[in-house]
Design a protein around this motif. Sequence first.
Motif, mmCIF file in Angstrom:
data_model
loop_
_atom_site.group_PDB
_atom_site.id
_atom_site.type_symbol
_atom_site.label_atom_id
_atom_site.label_comp_id
_atom_site.label_asym_id
_atom_site.label_seq_id
_atom_site.Cartn_x
_atom_site.Cartn_y
_atom_site.Cartn_z
ATOM 1 N N SER A 30 -6.724 36.368 -47.048
ATOM 2 C CA SER A 30 -5.848 35.188 -47.080
ATOM 3 C C SER A 30 -6.271 34.191 -48.157
ATOM 4 O O SER A 30 -7.435 33.816 -48.268
ATOM 5 N N SER A 31 -5.309 33.755 -48.919
ATOM 6 C CA SER A 31 -5.614 32.797 -49.985
ATOM 7 C C SER A 31 -6.067 31.459 -49.393
ATOM 8 O O SER A 31 -6.835 30.729 -50.014
ATOM 9 N N ILE A 32 -5.611 31.172 -48.200
ATOM 10 C CA ILE A 32 -6.006 29.902 -47.553
ATOM 11 C C ILE A 32 -7.502 29.928 -47.247
ATOM 12 O O ILE A 32 -8.234 28.980 -47.545
ATOM 13 N N LEU A 33 -7.926 31.054 -46.647
ATOM 14 C CA LEU A 33 -9.349 31.148 -46.298
ATOM 15 C C LEU A 33 -10.226 31.144 -47.537
ATOM 16 O O LEU A 33 -11.301 30.553 -47.567
ATOM 17 N N GLU A 34 -9.758 31.801 -48.594
ATOM 18 C CA GLU A 34 -10.522 31.817 -49.847
ATOM 19 C C GLU A 34 -10.599 30.410 -50.438
ATOM 20 O O GLU A 34 -11.643 29.974 -50.909
ATOM 21 N N THR A 35 -9.460 29.704 -50.395
ATOM 22 C CA THR A 35 -9.443 28.334 -50.908
ATOM 23 C C THR A 35 -10.443 27.480 -50.144
ATOM 24 O O THR A 35 -11.160 26.656 -50.713
ATOM 25 N N LYS A 36 -10.456 27.701 -48.833
ATOM 26 C CA LYS A 36 -11.366 26.942 -47.982
ATOM 27 C C LYS A 36 -12.821 27.152 -48.433
ATOM 28 O O LYS A 36 -13.558 26.183 -48.625
ATOM 29 N N SER A 37 -13.212 28.421 -48.656
ATOM 30 C CA SER A 37 -14.611 28.668 -49.048
ATOM 31 C C SER A 37 -14.934 28.014 -50.388
ATOM 32 O O SER A 37 -16.014 27.461 -50.574
ATOM 33 N N LEU A 50 -10.079 13.946 -61.994
ATOM 34 C CA LEU A 50 -11.051 14.497 -61.051
ATOM 35 C C LEU A 50 -11.851 15.604 -61.731
ATOM 36 O O LEU A 50 -11.560 16.017 -62.855
ATOM 37 N N ASP A 51 -12.875 16.111 -61.011
ATOM 38 C CA ASP A 51 -13.710 17.157 -61.597
ATOM 39 C C ASP A 51 -13.074 18.538 -61.474
ATOM 40 O O ASP A 51 -13.141 19.347 -62.371
ATOM 41 N N VAL A 52 -12.468 18.778 -60.306
ATOM 42 C CA VAL A 52 -11.998 20.126 -60.022
ATOM 43 C C VAL A 52 -10.613 20.092 -59.383
ATOM 44 O O VAL A 52 -10.342 19.245 -58.532
ATOM 45 N N ALA A 53 -9.754 21.022 -59.803
ATOM 46 C CA ALA A 53 -8.482 21.226 -59.121
ATOM 47 C C ALA A 53 -8.451 22.661 -58.609
ATOM 48 O O ALA A 53 -8.701 23.590 -59.373
ATOM 49 N N ILE A 54 -8.197 22.813 -57.307
ATOM 50 C CA ILE A 54 -8.078 24.162 -56.751
ATOM 51 C C ILE A 54 -6.623 24.354 -56.360
ATOM 52 O O ILE A 54 -6.075 23.559 -55.593
ATOM 53 N N ILE A 55 -5.991 25.369 -56.914
ATOM 54 C CA ILE A 55 -4.581 25.595 -56.667
ATOM 55 C C ILE A 55 -4.462 26.802 -55.752
ATOM 56 O O ILE A 55 -4.756 27.920 -56.157
ATOM 57 N N SER A 56 -4.056 26.568 -54.521
ATOM 58 C CA SER A 56 -3.995 27.646 -53.544
ATOM 59 C C SER A 56 -2.631 28.306 -53.616
ATOM 60 O O SER A 56 -1.678 27.853 -53.004
ATOM 61 N N GLY A 57 -2.523 29.349 -54.419
ATOM 62 C CA GLY A 57 -1.243 30.033 -54.582
ATOM 63 C C GLY A 57 -0.544 29.538 -55.833
ATOM 64 O O GLY A 57 -0.497 28.334 -56.076
ATOM 65 N N TYR A 58 -0.021 30.476 -56.617
ATOM 66 C CA TYR A 58 0.666 30.118 -57.853
ATOM 67 C C TYR A 58 1.838 29.192 -57.545
ATOM 68 O O TYR A 58 2.693 29.522 -56.728
ATOM 69 N N PRO A 59 1.903 28.019 -58.162
ATOM 70 C CA PRO A 59 2.938 27.037 -57.802
ATOM 71 C C PRO A 59 4.349 27.450 -58.161
ATOM 72 O O PRO A 59 5.289 26.748 -57.822
ATOM 73 N N GLY A 72 -10.088 17.025 -65.181
ATOM 74 C CA GLY A 72 -10.308 16.868 -66.614
ATOM 75 C C GLY A 72 -10.843 15.490 -66.916
ATOM 76 O O GLY A 72 -10.108 14.526 -66.967
ATOM 77 N N ARG A 73 -12.140 15.401 -67.057
ATOM 78 C CA ARG A 73 -12.764 14.128 -67.399
ATOM 79 C C ARG A 73 -12.649 13.937 -68.893
ATOM 80 O O ARG A 73 -12.566 14.898 -69.654
ATOM 81 N N ARG A 74 -12.697 12.683 -69.311
ATOM 82 C CA ARG A 74 -12.639 12.415 -70.752
ATOM 83 C C ARG A 74 -13.842 13.038 -71.464
ATOM 84 O O ARG A 74 -13.722 13.555 -72.551
ATOM 85 N N SER A 75 -15.016 12.986 -70.812
ATOM 86 C CA SER A 75 -16.196 13.450 -71.538
ATOM 87 C C SER A 75 -16.916 14.617 -70.874
ATOM 88 O O SER A 75 -17.439 15.492 -71.562
ATOM 89 N N SER A 76 -16.932 14.695 -69.512
ATOM 90 C CA SER A 76 -17.733 15.759 -68.903
ATOM 91 C C SER A 76 -16.898 17.009 -68.621
ATOM 92 O O SER A 76 -15.685 17.028 -68.786
ATOM 93 N N THR A 77 -17.569 18.055 -68.159
ATOM 94 C CA THR A 77 -16.928 19.343 -67.923
ATOM 95 C C THR A 77 -16.118 19.324 -66.625
ATOM 96 O O THR A 77 -16.502 18.685 -65.652
ATOM 97 N N SER A 78 -15.006 20.036 -66.620
ATOM 98 C CA SER A 78 -14.207 20.134 -65.402
ATOM 99 C C SER A 78 -13.709 21.561 -65.235
ATOM 100 O O SER A 78 -13.890 22.397 -66.123
ATOM 101 N N ALA A 79 -13.088 21.821 -64.081
ATOM 102 C CA ALA A 79 -12.605 23.179 -63.837
ATOM 103 C C ALA A 79 -11.317 23.163 -63.041
ATOM 104 O O ALA A 79 -11.085 22.277 -62.219
ATOM 105 N N ALA A 80 -10.452 24.166 -63.308
ATOM 106 C CA ALA A 80 -9.273 24.408 -62.488
ATOM 107 C C ALA A 80 -9.361 25.834 -61.990
ATOM 108 O O ALA A 80 -9.737 26.735 -62.740
ATOM 109 N N ILE A 81 -9.078 26.015 -60.691
ATOM 110 C CA ILE A 81 -9.196 27.348 -60.099
ATOM 111 C C ILE A 81 -7.877 27.705 -59.443
ATOM 112 O O ILE A 81 -7.368 26.965 -58.597
ATOM 113 N N LEU A 82 -7.298 28.817 -59.879
ATOM 114 C CA LEU A 82 -6.053 29.275 -59.272
ATOM 115 C C LEU A 82 -6.373 30.434 -58.331
ATOM 116 O O LEU A 82 -6.902 31.459 -58.750
ATOM 117 N N VAL A 83 -6.061 30.258 -57.032
ATOM 118 C CA VAL A 83 -6.322 31.297 -56.047
ATOM 119 C C VAL A 83 -5.019 32.032 -55.776
ATOM 120 O O VAL A 83 -4.021 31.422 -55.392
#
Lengths: 430, 736
Positions: free
Chosen positions: B248-255, B340-349, B363-374
């Motif tokens: 389940s993508s929900i459970l994976e997103t949760k972890s 924010l630092d991280v965006a987690i997308i649970s399921g392709y929008p 996406g911070r102006r200066s530091s590293t960030s991440a987006a995760i598509l589940v």
Amino acid sequence: MDLRDKLRSFNRNYSISSDPDNRSTDSSSLKRKIDIEDIIPGSYRQTSYGSSFVGERWFPLDYTCGSYPIFTGFDSSPNQPLAWLAKDEELLSMDLRTVAFLDTETTGLAGGAGTYVFLIGIGYFEGDSFKVEQYFLRDYNEELAMFSAFGELLPRFDGIVTFNGKTFDIPLIETRFNMVRRDLMRMGIETEEVPLRDLLHLDLLHCARRLWKARLTSCSLTSLEENILGLYREDDVPGALIPSLYFKYLQDEDARILEGVFTHNLQDILSLLALTGRMCQMVQNPKGADIGEPLDLFSLARLYEDIGLNEMAIETYNMAKDRATPYVKLEVMRNLSFLYKRLGAIEEAVAIWESFIHDGRDILVYPYVELAKYYEHKERDYGKAKEYTEGAIAITQRFRNNIKGSSSDLLDLNYRLDRLTRKMSLAKRG
Amino acid sequence: MPPRSAKYGEIPDEIDHRLVKALKERGIERLYSHQSEALKAVLAGENIVVVTPTASGKTLTYNLPVLDSILKDSSTRAMYIFPTKALSQDQVTEVHEFINTIGEDIKTYTYDGDTPSSARRIIRSAGHIIVTNPDMLHTGILPHHTKWMRLFENLKYVVVDELHSYRGVFGSHFANVIRRLKRICKYYGSSPQFLFASATIANPQELAARILDDDVSCIDDNGAPCGSKHFIFYNPPVVNKELGIRRSSILETKSIGELFIANKVQSIIFARSRLNTEILLTYMREAAKARHIPMDAIRGYRGGYLPRQRREIEEGLRKGEVLSVVSTNALELGIDIGRLDVAIISGYPGSVASTWQQAGRAGRRSSTSAAILVGTSSPLDQYIMANPEYFFGSSPESGFINPDNLIILLSHIKCAAFELPFVDGEKFGPDTFIEILQFLEEERILRHVGGKWYWMCEAFPAEQISLRTASTDNVVIIDTTKEARVIGEVDRFGAFTMLHDEAIYIHEGQQYYVERFDYKEKKAYVKQVDVDYYTDAELAVSVRVMDVFKEENQESFIKAFGEVVVTAVPTIFKKIKLHTHENVGWGHIHLPEQELHTTAFWLTIPEEFEESFSKEELQSGLLAVANLFVNIAPLYLMCDPADIKVFAEVRSPFTERPTIYLYDKYPGGIGLAEKLYSIEELLIEAALDLTKACQCEAGCPSCVGPLNEIGQSGKRVAIALLNNILNREDMYGSER
């Protein structure tokens, strides 16, 4: 499938078409054209933008409308009661002899730029009679002519009287006027802004509500005609049908279908006049106006109280009280007692409150509360005050489930009781 | 993605000094290059569309020219149009703050359904900036233009933000509202400049120009800085190979979400539905509790929350007090929550643009960030997971509108005629306009007299026309279990299979029994039940081709685009037991035939191919390909999956061959089928890629559809068929 067929099938499938009745008749080319002047007495006015038809009728001042002549109640300073009734001091300077009684018929009730005014009825005094002119839009492209003819008449008036005109008729006329002016501007002709908004305006709907809302379930013009003027229209065209009748006239070029619409509009204007007179009479001299309905007297009394005519208010409350049903009487007495209290005639007020309690009508809390206040603060008779407070508490508890906010009332009452008990023990010690 | 440093541009000299001073007070000494470029273009009198990511200072690109011209001439008026009320509230707050810094008397008012009538008069005459939405413009402002004289006479700028949301039916309606707006402005002697702003889509300039029907300059070179960013695609592991079911993508997103909470990294989690939002919120709060993190640091955000509550959450995010927020796509649009630092997308929008919008929240102006598509198990998600290059490559996704859709156009011609009579020779949309006027005259809705076309109807047309729904007549679902309440709406076509008498309708996980479907009144009365079966209606569909607009004979198939009438009659429904899927009963459905006139794209298969399979094999193969097409098409069309439908026939009466039709679900078509006609090869390739990449054996809901629907041979025939169409040799079997 060609475009026409597609459009037709969409209209059928997705019900976005107009009123089907509007479409049903097919005007046959054989039919004779019947013009408005063949049906309605009137004349054509020539304007710079073409001619426009105006229906014209004269009525003698003793013409009756229901149980009243159209012209009554204008005897002495008629503007004063109306200004009171409308709560509008500006109306004090309005002379009913120089105002226009106005009512319109339109192509819809929703308003907006696509709602057209096709008939403006205007009634005014001319010599020894009351004249009604009905400015008529023979077709859409005559708007310019109609409004310039109408605009020529306007300057002779100091004010207008309408029924719901503040919300409906006047904004619509203004909209049309503005659009016509803009058409002229595009033709390079500058015109004055329409003075409508500067005219004094008496909207009878609001006055009628103040006088009759207590008694009548509806304050529509029809209801007022029936219940106040004793006028029952026969074969009247229902207002809701009027737009479609006009559309049918445009399609069929047969003005006969509009006869009823003109009559409807005419009657509206006559009723406005009669109603204005009746209102003046009532407010001016409630005794002489032969008002049978205690609720009307009650409304009048409240009006007087509201505008500070206290003596008239007391007199009228008393008239209402004498004729009222027991329930209405309670209401009248309550208002009267608080008016007395406010005026400092506390003895009269106390007499009324005590009469409630002596009558054994133990359902009202406020006489007990008021008496408790009176005995605590005025008479400093804490024992009596305590007795009345206990009475109030008893009734409140009895009805606590039926009365909103009774728990907070109860809190207040208990607080009062505590205080009185304290005061009494202090007095004993002292 | 590597970090990007800022690019700057100067503030043009002619800008009012009070505005420059206010900018400095707010800490803005220089403009980003795109802001400066936009400002210069507007000052040069151009219409513009600015396309830059979330939080790149897009609103300044229109606030600056608007405020500048009001400062220079206080009779100037501007109108801001946002697609939703919530967004306009947010923008008004921002403009207010800016105006306060300037310290001049510039009045900005929101005018929408919530505006009290007592305030309306003053707003109409005194507001410098009127903030509204398309629906209010359509029903509340344009039909009452005479009350807005001051605005229309002095209207200099019209701002349209969130341009990308104006696509499909909504966009087609909106383009017509803009036609009406321009017409009214012309009447009052103004010709405003249009300033569009959009999130990343493939064709912002084209879309803006189509809506405006005029030239628009595109500004898309983003000058705002950005730190480095990782974009991670995460596909949950397969747990049942035979059925192609993944964890389940929900459970994976949760972890994944837990990881960031544990490390105190600020994150946003996007869920695809309100229900999933609530479920994930519960999980995240449990995770926070176990780590002694206060509950208030984990928040939910979706439509249905009170405005005050939402403002509080937005502020908490900006200040960093909220560690994690679980949201629906409500936070995807331009509401200011900082970065924010991280965006987690649970399921392709559902669209590339939405994905970028959601990912852009990190996406911070200066530091590293991440987006995760589940990924979920749906075909769309699986296609994206298997083909990341599709996502990152040049985006084929565009916003389409068809302002000349006959029904939409007809509706707005009525509205426009209500607003002002059309004058002979006037234009509104396509050349067929005059024929439509004539039709409306025949129908006695307009009257042609003295060279003008007047509205001759009592109705107020704008009130009968909704800009949002595809069809004007949705069926309302009324739950009568306790006191009657409306629980939802379904379009008329859908209602026939979902809401017929005795159907089991499932809404937010609850089963309802349909007691009565009142076809005429468009109401379905349902009661809550708890039964162990569901219903499945059979619909006898047929497609009649009325007109072929385009046709091309490719070597291995024939493609065509044209006008069709789709006829559907529901026949029977089956009761199917949950889990075991046995048939436990059936019943007749008594409902009239439905007709839909629309546009379709269709693909016809050559004779040679037909001969190498049995009729049954061919049937399941066609069905499988049809499923693939309809699942993938929304990717390329940037439309809602519900906007497009498919129908396959082994022998079409029109083509006399096996044929697959894909048609627009909106009467008259909104340009989807036409677009498919021009990108058919992309669609076929994508369908083949998805099928081959899927790890299931003979078909699953993630690719060709469930086995019980398409049969054992579906996937095999589909691959052969697609290969054949593309002239490829590698048949499925030969690879093994």
